[in-house]
Design an enzyme around this catalytic site. Structure first.
Site, PDB file in Angstrom:
ATOM      1  N   GLU A 258     -17.490  10.962  18.424  1.00 13.62           N
ATOM      2  CA  GLU A 258     -16.327  10.680  19.289  1.00 13.62           C
ATOM      3  C   GLU A 258     -16.388   9.260  19.858  1.00 13.62           C
ATOM      4  OE1 GLU A 258     -16.253  13.962  22.080  1.00 13.62           O
ATOM      5  OE2 GLU A 258     -15.086  15.162  20.684  1.00 13.62           O
TER       6      GLU A 258
ATOM      7  N   GLU B 258     -15.379  19.316  14.603  1.00 15.42           N
ATOM      8  CA  GLU B 258     -15.527  20.200  15.773  1.00 15.42           C
ATOM      9  C   GLU B 258     -14.199  20.882  16.048  1.00 15.42           C
ATOM     10  OE1 GLU B 258     -17.061  18.500  19.425  1.00 15.42           O
ATOM     11  OE2 GLU B 258     -18.482  17.264  18.309  1.00 15.42           O
TER      12      GLU B 258
HETATM   13  C1  BG6 Z   1     -16.876  17.390  22.131  1.00 16.64           C
HETATM   14  C2  BG6 Z   1     -18.315  16.927  22.034  1.00 16.64           C
HETATM   15  O1  BG6 Z   1     -16.178  16.495  22.904  1.00 16.64           O
HETATM   16  O2  BG6 Z   1     -16.621  18.570  22.794  1.00 16.64           O
HETATM   17  C3  BG6 Z   1     -19.347  18.012  22.153  1.00 16.64           C
HETATM   18  O3  BG6 Z   1     -18.531  16.198  20.854  1.00 16.64           O
HETATM   19  C4  BG6 Z   1     -18.920  18.975  23.247  1.00 16.64           C
HETATM   20  O4  BG6 Z   1     -20.590  17.428  22.410  1.00 16.64           O
HETATM   21  C5  BG6 Z   1     -17.589  19.604  22.856  1.00 16.64           C
HETATM   22  O5  BG6 Z   1     -19.856  19.952  23.548  1.00 16.64           O
HETATM   23  C6  BG6 Z   1     -17.085  20.626  23.852  1.00 16.64           C
HETATM   24  O6  BG6 Z   1     -17.058  20.089  25.131  1.00 16.64           O
HETATM   25  P1  BG6 Z   1     -17.819  20.792  26.342  1.00 16.64           P
HETATM   26  O7  BG6 Z   1     -17.826  19.801  27.422  1.00 16.64           O
HETATM   27  O8  BG6 Z   1     -17.023  22.002  26.653  1.00 16.64           O
HETATM   28  O9  BG6 Z   1     -19.169  21.117  25.844  1.00 16.64           O
END
Ligand code: BG6
Length: 467
Positions: free
Chosen positions: A169, A361
């Site tokens: 990201e 993701e």
């Molecule tokens: C993404 C990141 O932004 O979102 C991850 O690359 C992160 O590292 C994921 O865990 C979910 O966000 P969060 O803050 O709910 O863990």
């Protein structure tokens, strides 16, 4: 609707959120070890016991069990990051062999099950010594440190690892320079000039590593990674359309450099509006010409913008928030859920950049409770997660039918891990529950959730059986 043969189904984790073992086998500290509440809290002098990432979900010791669970779910790919601070704890010239040996074991364990490892070189984790000494990537010198680290791991693993990503990201650096680039100076003391220059250093570092990877092993496939919430205008008011366009360009800016080898035409306006005058050397310009093979991105939801945002309520979200969208439902955390946005962003990115796409993701963070499974063990009833992934996988299938080239999908946090933005254990994304509570208690035992068998069915049928 058919997913291409060999489509890479799997899941993604980040070292700092799952490994724990924060000082084991020679690992140094990273900025994550002094961020007990993630981006929403203070930075501490030393690691404090309330920092759940110090133990994480103990992947460092339980990787065999976790990878076996991934194999059971039918993973074809496992995206994980290497902790830079395990390989170069501070600013050493020689790497830490014990750190390298750990990732040898992880890679070999994946290959044992026919799971393709996909490595993120830097996922929100940079040696704390470099963050403190150089203010992270705010300093140009970080490019050299990153190259040294990347060369070490590329040389070590390139014969077993085909897919690589540079920075997780990368566009988050503009929003959270500490998380994205290890900048220790508080954000409110940084100018736009500082943030854009920091991002420039990372873009150059990313391009130089891309060049190096290709030189070492032409078969390597290397990609960029951006947080990709597509922008929607709140209304058809032309001013809202322009707000949407400029907001979208801030995201595209990073992908554009990675894919075309130069800054986009609108960068001039962006810099001018923000009073930015980037220092770009001729060497930088040449380096940036080394473009990536594919685009990877995270997709959690779309983001609504307007010319005058004060007229509307804000939606909830992790690091990037938009306005409330009245047309989409929300999660336990009040985050918008918008599968169609995935079809849209896949089409948008393919249309603009003509590169193969990888969904790195996607997932639903929710508050969960263990309940007896009727066989003496425990489970979690997470029907909402099943619906979430069904909707998004269907949207991805429609994008493939639209003609978009997508070659993989890794769900976020397939085995629960500590969250990134708020460093909490309460918000979970996994198909596997990890017994660890917000207060740090728990056995760390793994329990399959209701979604486990469902996702296994999807992955094993190459997305054919989406009921
Ligand atoms: C993404 C990141 O932004 O979102 C991850 O690359 C992160 O590292 C994921 O865990 C979910 O966000 P969060 O803050 O709910 O863990």
């Amino acid at each position: 609707m058919a997913f291409p043969k060999g489509f890479l189904w799997g899941g993604a984790l980040a070292a700092n959120q799952c490994e724990g073992a924060y000082l084991e086998d020679g690992k140094g500290l990273s900025q994550q070890d002094v961020m007990p509440q993630g981006v929403r809290g203070p930075v501490t002098n030393q690691p404090t016991p309330d920092n759940l990432k110090l133990i994480g979900t103990d992947f460092y010791h339980r990787y065999r069990e976790d990878i076996a669970l991934m194999a059971e779910m039918g993973f074809k790919v496992f995206r994980f990051s290497i902790a830079w601070s395990r390989i170069y704890p501070r600013d050493e010239v020689e790497p830490n062999e014990a750190g390298l040996a750990f990732y040898d074991r992880v890679i070999d364990e994946c290959l044992k099950y026919g799971i393709e490892p996909l490595i993120t070189l830097s996922h929100y984790e940079i040696p704390l010594h470099l963050c403190r000494t150089y203010d992270g990537f705010r300093s140009r010198e970080m490019i050299g440190f990153f190259l040294r680290y990347a060369e070490t791991v590329l040389r070590r693993y390139h014969d077993r690892v085909k897919y690589w990503l540079t920075f997780n990201e990368i566009n988050v650096t503009l929003i959270s320079p500490l998380l994205g680039a290890g900048v220790m100076t508080p954000k409110d003391q940084l100018s736009a000039q500082d943030r854009f220059q920091t991002a420039h250093h990372q873009l150059v570092a990313s391009a130089r590593v891309t060049a190096l990877a290709k030189q070492l092993c032409p078969a390597i496939q290397i990609g960029c990674m951006a947080a990709s919430a597509p922008r929607y205008p709140m209304t058809c008011d032309p001013q809202d359309m322009i707000a949407m366009m400029t907001s979208q360009q801030e995201l595209d800016y990073f992908i554009h450099v990675h894919c075309t080898g130069e800054y986009p035409y609108y960068a001039k306006r962006l810099w001018w509006e923000n009073n930015v005058c980037l220092e770009i050397t001729e060497e930088d310009r040449q380096a940036l010409k080394h473009t990536v093979d594919f685009i990877s991105f995270s997709y959690y939801s779309s983001k609504v913008v307007a010319a005058d945002e004060s007229r509307y309520a804000m939606a909830n979200g992790n690091i990037m928030r938009g306005l409330k969208n009245p047309y989409v439902p929300v999660s336990d955390y009040d985050y918008p859920i918008d599968p169609e946005g995935l079809r849209y962003i896949l089409n948008y990115l393919y249309d603009h950049f003509h590169k193969p796409l990888f969904v790195a993701e996607n997932g639903l963070g929710s508050k969960e409770e263990l309940t007896p499974d009727g066989n003496g063990g425990f489970t979690v009833k997470d029907q909402a997660r099943i619906e979430f992934h069904r909707g998004h996988i269907q949207a991805m299938a429609r994008a493939i039918d639209d003609g978009v080239e997508v070659f993989g999908y890794t769900s976020w946090g397939p085995i629960d891990c500590v969250s990134a933005a708020s460093a909490e254990m309460t918000k979970r994304y996994g198909f596997v529950y990890v017994d660890r509570n917000q207060d740090g208690s728990g056995t760390l035992q793994r329990w399959k959730k209701q979604s486990f068998d469902w996702i296994a069915k999807i992955y094993r049928s190459n997305g054919a059986d989406l009921d």
